[in-house]
Design a protein around this motif. Structure first.
Motif, PDB file in Angstrom:
ATOM      1  N   UNK A 250       0.825  -1.203   0.000  1.00  0.00           N
ATOM      2  CA  UNK A 250       0.000   0.000   0.000  1.00  0.00           C
ATOM      3  C   UNK A 250       0.863   1.258   0.000  1.00  0.00           C
ATOM      4  N   UNK A 251       0.488   2.220  -0.807  1.00  0.00           N
ATOM      5  CA  UNK A 251       1.141   3.531  -0.823  1.00  0.00           C
ATOM      6  C   UNK A 251       0.222   4.583  -0.207  1.00  0.00           C
ATOM      7  N   UNK A 252      -1.026   4.600  -0.643  1.00  0.00           N
ATOM      8  CA  UNK A 252      -1.989   5.636  -0.262  1.00  0.00           C
ATOM      9  C   UNK A 252      -2.959   5.085   0.765  1.00  0.00           C
ATOM     10  N   UNK A 253      -3.076   5.755   1.917  1.00  0.00           N
ATOM     11  CA  UNK A 253      -4.109   5.381   2.882  1.00  0.00           C
ATOM     12  C   UNK A 253      -5.338   6.251   2.616  1.00  0.00           C
ATOM     13  N   UNK A 254      -6.496   5.668   2.674  1.00  0.00           N
ATOM     14  CA  UNK A 254      -7.709   6.411   2.317  1.00  0.00           C
ATOM     15  C   UNK A 254      -8.126   7.404   3.391  1.00  0.00           C
TER      16      UNK A 254
END
Length: 265
Positions: A250-254
């Motif tokens: 994962x790169x982007x956390x929502x």
């Protein structure tokens, strides 16, 4: 390049005072300091206010209501308001070595985040520490352990290179990075509630994004004031979030910093 020092705190006035005193003694000041306050009572606000006239740079206080351990949330809110291109992060229970800011800025480089060493101040030394308002330590100082970490030897620090791998020596109480990289991964994951893993999960997403980590051993030192352990009631759930980040790369956390950015632009 402008820099911002972020100091996270929660209801420990005596410790925060020493951290701010150590910030005053830096060989190189950042361009601003922001205290990220996870819901402390009014006396913390009063302490910060009393320090504003002592600094030649802006000292800001970002606060939200106490609703349990929400360190990820308050750090996102504070960093969203930061005017610095480069973020240097410490905890409100970590006294800064006099060269702390200078050391982090010396090694700041694109595509890299930094992390330094933490020397532990022992429990039985706390009365003396707070009575004397001690902010300077060296390898032979009383009251510390892991004392070799207190060695400030700039020549040796050059032998620690950048790495593509996450280090278990990483601590969020002593780290720095470009704000643009922090925004690129959407900052801290606010799904973390309670103590544990919010810092290491951020660093893992930095690596997934393509950053390298560099340990600045023998420079960038903090002295961590002993305190009782935080509740680990959420640790298993937080472990699961971190495991998902590893498994899914994962790169982007929502649930991150983006919600605060438009209001601070």
């Amino acid at each position: 390049m402008k820099s911002t020092l972020i100091i996270s705190t929660y209801n420990w006035l005596e410790a925060l005072e020493l951290v701010l005193l150590s910030a005053l003694q830096q060989t190189q000041l950042p361009d601003e300091i922001i205290v990220a306050d996870d819901g402390s009572s009014e006396d913390t606000a009063s302490l910060i206010e009393s320090f504003k006239s002592k600094f030649k740079i802006p000292l800001h206080h970002v606060w939200h209501e106490d609703d349990g351990f929400r360190k990820s949330v308050i750090l996102n809110k504070a960093i969203a308001q930061a005017k610095g291109d480069y973020i240097i992060q410490a905890d409100g229970d970590c006294i800064l070595h006099t060269n702390f800011i200078e050391d982090h800025l010396h090694f700041a480089q694109q595509n890299t985040y930094l992390f330094g060493s933490r020397v532990n101040i022992q429990k039985d030394y706390l009365d003396t520490l707070f009575k004397n308002k001690q902010i300077r330590f060296h390898v032979f100082s009383k009251g510390i352990k892991k004392r070799t970490r207190a060695l400030h030897i700039p020549f040796l620090s050059q032998f620690y290179n950048v790495s593509n791998s996450f280090s278990k020596k990483y601590r969020g109480c002593n780290t720095s990075y470009f704000k643009s990289d922090f925004i690129a991964v959407n900052g801290y994951n606010e799904d973390f509630k309670g103590w544990g893993r919010e810092d290491s999960e951020l660093a893992l997403r930095f690596h997934n994004f393509g950053l390298q980590g560099r340990r600045i051993r023998y420079r960038g030192i903090v002295f961590h004031i002993y305190h009782s352990e935080k509740s680990k009631s959420r640790l298993e759930l937080n472990n699961d979030i971190e495991l998902q980040t590893i498994t899914n790369k994962t790169v982007w956390c929502t649930n991150g910093i983006d919600k605060y950015l438009s209001e601070n632009n």
